[in-house]
Design an enzyme around this catalytic site. Sequence first.
Site, PDB file in Angstrom:
ATOM      1  N   PRO A 336       0.860  -1.193   0.000  1.00  0.00           N
ATOM      2  CA  PRO A 336       0.000   0.000   0.000  1.00  0.00           C
ATOM      3  C   PRO A 336       0.893   1.239   0.000  1.00  0.00           C
ATOM      4  O   PRO A 336       1.573   1.525   0.972  1.00  0.00           O
ATOM      5  CB  PRO A 336      -0.792  -0.125   1.306  1.00  0.00           C
ATOM      6  N   ASP A 512       5.944   2.188   2.154  1.00  0.00           N
ATOM      7  CA  ASP A 512       5.018   1.093   2.418  1.00  0.00           C
ATOM      8  C   ASP A 512       4.205   1.473   3.656  1.00  0.00           C
ATOM      9  O   ASP A 512       4.732   1.517   4.771  1.00  0.00           O
ATOM     10  CB  ASP A 512       5.841  -0.193   2.660  1.00  0.00           C
ATOM     11  N   HIS A 513       2.936   1.718   3.453  1.00  0.00           N
ATOM     12  CA  HIS A 513       2.107   2.231   4.555  1.00  0.00           C
ATOM     13  C   HIS A 513       1.801   1.155   5.598  1.00  0.00           C
ATOM     14  O   HIS A 513       1.251   1.442   6.650  1.00  0.00           O
ATOM     15  CB  HIS A 513       0.805   2.801   3.981  1.00  0.00           C
ATOM     16  N   ARG A 514       2.206  -0.076   5.330  1.00  0.00           N
ATOM     17  CA  ARG A 514       2.063  -1.098   6.373  1.00  0.00           C
ATOM     18  C   ARG A 514       3.126  -0.895   7.443  1.00  0.00           C
ATOM     19  O   ARG A 514       2.983  -1.362   8.574  1.00  0.00           O
ATOM     20  CB  ARG A 514       2.242  -2.503   5.771  1.00  0.00           C
ATOM     21  N   ILE A 516       5.375   2.260   7.431  1.00  0.00           N
ATOM     22  CA  ILE A 516       5.629   3.676   7.664  1.00  0.00           C
ATOM     23  C   ILE A 516       4.292   4.401   7.713  1.00  0.00           C
ATOM     24  O   ILE A 516       3.484   4.260   6.787  1.00  0.00           O
ATOM     25  CB  ILE A 516       6.440   4.278   6.484  1.00  0.00           C
TER      26      ILE A 516
END
Length: 540
Positions: A336, A512-514, A516
């Site tokens: 994501p 990577d929004h998982r 950060i």
Amino acid sequence: MAKQQVTVPDIGGAEGAEVIELLVAVGDAVEVDQGLCVLESDKASMEIPSSAAGVIVEILVAEGQELAEGAPVAVIDTGAEAEAEPAEPAPADTQPDAAPTAEPAAVPAAAPAATEVASEVVPVPDIGTDDAVELIEIAVSVGDDVSEGDSLVVLESDKASMEVPAPFAGEVVEIRVNEGDQVKQGDELVVLKGAQVVAAPASAPAPAQEEAPAESPAAPAPVAAAVPPATPAVAPAAGGSVYAGPAVRKLAREFGVPLGEVTGTGPRGRVLKEDLHSFVQQRLKAPAAASTSGGAGIPDIPEVDFGQFGEVETTARSKMDKVTASNMQRSWLNVPHVTQYDDADITDLEAFRASMKAEAERRGTKLTPMPFILKACAVALRDNPKFCSSLADGGESLVYKKYMHIGMAVDTPAGLVVPVIRDVDKKSIWELSEEVLAMAAKARDRKLRPVDMQGGCFTVSSLGGIGGTGFTPIVNAPEVGILGVSRADMKPVWNGSEFAPRKMLPLSLSYDHRVINGGDGGRFMSQLVSLLGDIRQIIM
Ligand code: CAO
């Protein structure tokens, strides 16, 4: 005359690199280090250099063929006087009065037909290092019948992995090692009891070229004509064990794919990386077929016959292009992405860089903004360690890397490659500047080795020399962050009382929004902007 066989050198653990181009032909004179052919693996294209000067007398590979380290590539007549050599390197003292042959083959000949082969210990062959390597897999059990070339064990060092093949067909009567053992060249692996070797297995198609029987008079065959690369057409190994290379096994472990369920399409039913990819893709598509809409299934983009609208030309894509495409898609689908934008005021940095131009010339280098950007990233990575991490244990943990190796996207005619500059935090701007130039040149000359592209923690993709005001880079998973750099330009910036002309560098940070979150991203970006705005902070 003396002949020398050139083999594929250490290609950094790349398994099965494909010959995409032959650079020489029989009769060509070559120098030491001159490229003989170009190999392309998942990660890079590389030229295989000649290890000797002389004239090519034989080419042992063909375009499209997959090669691994140690595979023969060509035979070179070095012009030197050949030493009076014994007829054969004789594997054992079992040839009392072998008839002298006119032109011994450059590689060991196949075992003669209809000969009983006695029990023999199979040792660790030359693995290119004196260090011990780990035995990661025993591919056979006592009592197994193996064919010549079947994998017996798999060894893995930090640089490469290799299978040790059965030197002849037979029965495994003893295994003298355990998985996890550290072994060296010469260590005893298994004992093979030789089977009756039959001239041609009934089921196997006859080889394209008939070998002269051992006792036939020395045939003045064209120089070393019969040394095709060994890919015998034999059935998969008995015993139901999966035939796959270490890199494929590792990838399967990473994907959580049971290898036994994957159909191998390689020689002797070997499972290739491509097989694994197709397996995963099929599994990904499977639920889509069942669902009516939405879900994880991604509808295919229909193929269009563009020829109906005008003239077209279709060209084949390079393997590297296709692998890059698949990596991009994998990242795009799995990660994501969030991209955050900002501009760094590099007016002072540019003034300093300009003032260093003469010094750069004196040092024989060129100082672009890239070394400063790399250095600033290293500082920001140190202070924002999540950007230097990767997901592990299926998302249960994060691996924090204590080193700062930064990848640098390089645009080459053969495709996009990402060489990695190691220990950026420990290097000076001059050292980085030289390395940026060297890595970019290596990439464009197709001289990068797989190892040059491994171990990155973060990537910088600079289109500053090309143009554009901003773009959304795709995270180079399993890394979690990538910095896009666009072209710096003069812009009016409000300084509190007036607009002042400042050189502004557009930055785009994808992550990577998982791993950060926005706050982490904002802090990283703000620090980067601040560091590039006043590069004196880089040394703090
Ligand atoms: N703004 C303005 N000018 C810039 C700049 C920027 N951000 N970055 C570089 N420049 C200038 C350089 O100073 C140099 O100018 P001079 O020739 O006048 O000295 C010129 O642009 C060319 O620089 P460069 O691109 O050769 O060198 P670099 O160190 O900046 O970059 C490299 C090296 C290898 C990263 C680059 O050549 C490259 O390949 N970039 C493409 C990366 C890419 O494709 N990314 C996309 C990946 S996703 O598809």
